[in-house]
Scaffold this active site. Structure first.
Site, PDB file in Angstrom:
ATOM      1  N   GLU A  43     -34.971  42.356  -1.364  1.00  0.00           N
ATOM      2  CA  GLU A  43     -35.447  41.330  -1.933  1.00  0.00           C
ATOM      3  C   GLU A  43     -33.527  41.246  -1.976  1.00  0.00           C
ATOM      4  O   GLU A  43     -32.657  40.356  -2.324  1.00  0.00           O
ATOM      5  CB  GLU A  43     -36.163  40.730  -3.287  1.00  0.00           C
ATOM      6  CG  GLU A  43     -35.954  39.397  -3.895  1.00  0.00           C
ATOM      7  CD  GLU A  43     -37.338  39.375  -4.563  1.00  0.00           C
ATOM      8  OE1 GLU A  43     -37.945  40.397  -5.376  1.00  0.00           O
ATOM      9  OE2 GLU A  43     -37.257  38.529  -5.426  1.00  0.00           O
ATOM     10  N   ASP A  97     -33.308  32.818 -11.456  1.00  0.00           N
ATOM     11  CA  ASP A  97     -34.310  32.336 -11.988  1.00  0.00           C
ATOM     12  C   ASP A  97     -34.382  33.035 -13.542  1.00  0.00           C
ATOM     13  O   ASP A  97     -34.186  32.088 -14.189  1.00  0.00           O
ATOM     14  CB  ASP A  97     -35.814  33.085 -11.362  1.00  0.00           C
ATOM     15  CG  ASP A  97     -36.359  32.551 -10.721  1.00  0.00           C
ATOM     16  OD1 ASP A  97     -36.210  31.406  -9.530  1.00  0.00           O
ATOM     17  OD2 ASP A  97     -37.767  33.299  -9.802  1.00  0.00           O
TER      18      ASP A  97
HETATM   19  C1  DGY Z   1     -42.133  34.254  -9.247  1.00  0.00           C
HETATM   20  O1  DGY Z   1     -42.212  33.816  -8.996  1.00  0.00           O
HETATM   21  O2  DGY Z   1     -41.044  34.612  -9.820  1.00  0.00           O
HETATM   22  C2  DGY Z   1     -40.844  33.166  -8.265  1.00  0.00           C
HETATM   23  O3  DGY Z   1     -39.413  32.971  -8.657  1.00  0.00           O
HETATM   24  C3  DGY Z   1     -40.844  31.462  -9.010  1.00  0.00           C
HETATM   25  O4  DGY Z   1     -40.160  30.604  -8.135  1.00  0.00           O
END
Ligand code: DGY
Length: 429
Positions: free
Chosen positions: A400, A165
């Site tokens: 994570e 992201d």
């Molecule tokens: C988040 O909510 O940050 C997720 O990575 C979006 O998919």
């Protein structure tokens, strides 16, 4: 800790995140079903509960849109405090959407590779026959509605579609986007995870702004390609797509289905991948900004992903490994970073050791890298990285992501794909 107890603990995490219909990527931070998480979760589950692994895939495919798109999140009507909540996407105004609640964007197409791997181990032809048409429709959608230049390469329209992201590879593209107004929203992602480990505010606002643009464009594929402010050919996404196309083809052959269409995708990608992404002078693969027609010259671990797809020549692979992966200024452990492998080269100005995709170790990236290195015969290096990865999980728990300096855990706790890949790495090597 013995491998067995690590696997036992990983199974406990996956069982704990299981809603009965799908598996949450993380118990609080990610309470719905995510696309590529789900593929890896199914792979992990298949090692000890094949029927449950198949159910995971069926649940994901339940969210498929009429036009073939497989969304990045399927909400499954679960009540949660997650933002963006289901209604925020407003997909009901788009007739081609699914009739269940989903997001309006996709994610890297890992599913066909996972299904083929499961089939190779468990011979599950009936299940492959059942899910093959949905996977074929998704790939067809990627190769048509997301092909902006007839190259066979797919475009992504949002950093969330990359799966990485807030990677610094998106910074310049995002900086060029100036939101004229923002919809009202309240971030939920810093409720359970410290803000220092999550995206910066200005990036998050642009993530939401882009969703608002897509809503206004009614998710119509032609409109999105023409007007999305973010339009990128991503090396990681296309590496995964290429490999998944090959896996889809192998399944088509097994099922006695025609392969011409898949062959044409594979051929075009093969022709265009290296010319588009490879830069000989630096020996790196770079993403490509379709808006400016320029490569995005940011050095991140995505540059190694073509190895996973078998796309580099032997010479290209040597450059990637010798000049970059083993380079202590960039990726190799040094006094500053003690673990394999930072998601952003240490030499990049926007490297941050604990922030989401700005530098921490992600188990998924290590797994792609290990698989890629094995493909090219770098078995010892792959083994080193795998040992370090399993050590990180043993020490830091199923997190994570991990601080690349000292291995401490970041982001969500009890993270499903870290558990799934711990099982995978402990069981199948
Ligand atoms: C988040 O909510 O940050 C997720 O990575 C979006 O998919």
């Amino acid at each position: 800790m013995t491998t067995n107890s690590l696997v036992d603990q990983a199974i406990t995490i996956l069982r704990g995140n299981d809603t009965g219909v799908f598996t949450k990527p993380g118990p609080h931070q990610y309470p719905h079903q995510w696309n590529w998480d789900s593929a890896l979760i199914a792979l992990g589950l298949s090692n000890f509960d094949l029927p449950r692994a198949q159910q995971e895939i069926r649940s994901l495919l339940n969210g498929q849109w009429q036009d073939g798109m497989l969304p990045h999140v399927v909400y499954h009507g679960v009540r949660s405090d997650y933002f963006p909540y289901a209604g925020f996407w407003q997909i009901e105004s788009y007739p081609q959407a699914a009739d269940v609640q989903t997001s309006g964007i996709t994610q890297p197409p890992l599913l066909a590779t996972v299904v083929r791997q499961m089939d190779a181990r468990h011979s599950m032809q009936d299940f492959v026959r059942e899910v093959f048409p949905a996977m074929l429709r998704w790939h067809r959608w990627l190769h048509t509605d997301r092909d902006a230049d007839d190259s066979g390469l797919a475009c992504i329209l949002h950093p969330w579609e990359s799966g990485t992201d807030d990677s610094p590879r998106w910074l310049k593209v995002m900086a060029a986007i100036q939101p004229e107004s923002l919809p009202e929203f309240q971030r939920g992602d810093t409720r359970y995870v410290p803000a220092i480990e999550r995206p910066h505010r200005e990036d998050y606002e642009r993530f939401i702004y882009l969703i608002d643009v897509f809503r206004r464009l009614r998710y119509a594929p032609g409109e999105l390609l023409a007007h999305s402010p973010f339009l990128v050919q991503d090396i990681l996404f296309n590496s995964i797509l290429f490999r998944a196309d090959e896996d889809l083809r192998a399944m088509a052959v097994d099922l006695g289905q025609p392969t011409d269409e898949i062959d044409s995708w594979i051929n075009r990608m093969q022709q265009n991948f290296n010319p588009r992404f490879w830069e000989e002078s630096t020996g790196l693969y770079y993403d490509y900004d379709m808006k400016t027609g320029q490569p995005i010259r940011v050095n991140t671990a995505s540059t190694f992903m073509p190895l996973f797809a078998g796309l580099p020549s032997i010479e290209q692979a040597e450059k990637l490994v010798n000049d970059h992966l083993l380079n202590k200024e960039e990726y190799a452990p040094n006094g500053d970073m003690n673990h394999w492998v930072t998601t952003t080269a240490r030499s990049e100005p926007n490297w941050e050791p604990r922030r989401y995709w700005r530098g921490p170790v992600w188990i998924i990236m290590n797994w792609f890298l290990i698989e890629g290195l094995r493909r090219y015969g770098y078995d010892d290096l792959a083994r080193n990285i795998q040992d370090d990865t399993l050590g990180l999980i043993e020490e830091g728990g199923f997190r994570e992501y991990y601080d690349v300096r000292d291995g401490s855990g970041c982001g969500s706790t009890d993270f499903s794909w870290s558990a799934a890949l711990a099982i995978e790495m402990s069981t199948n090597t």
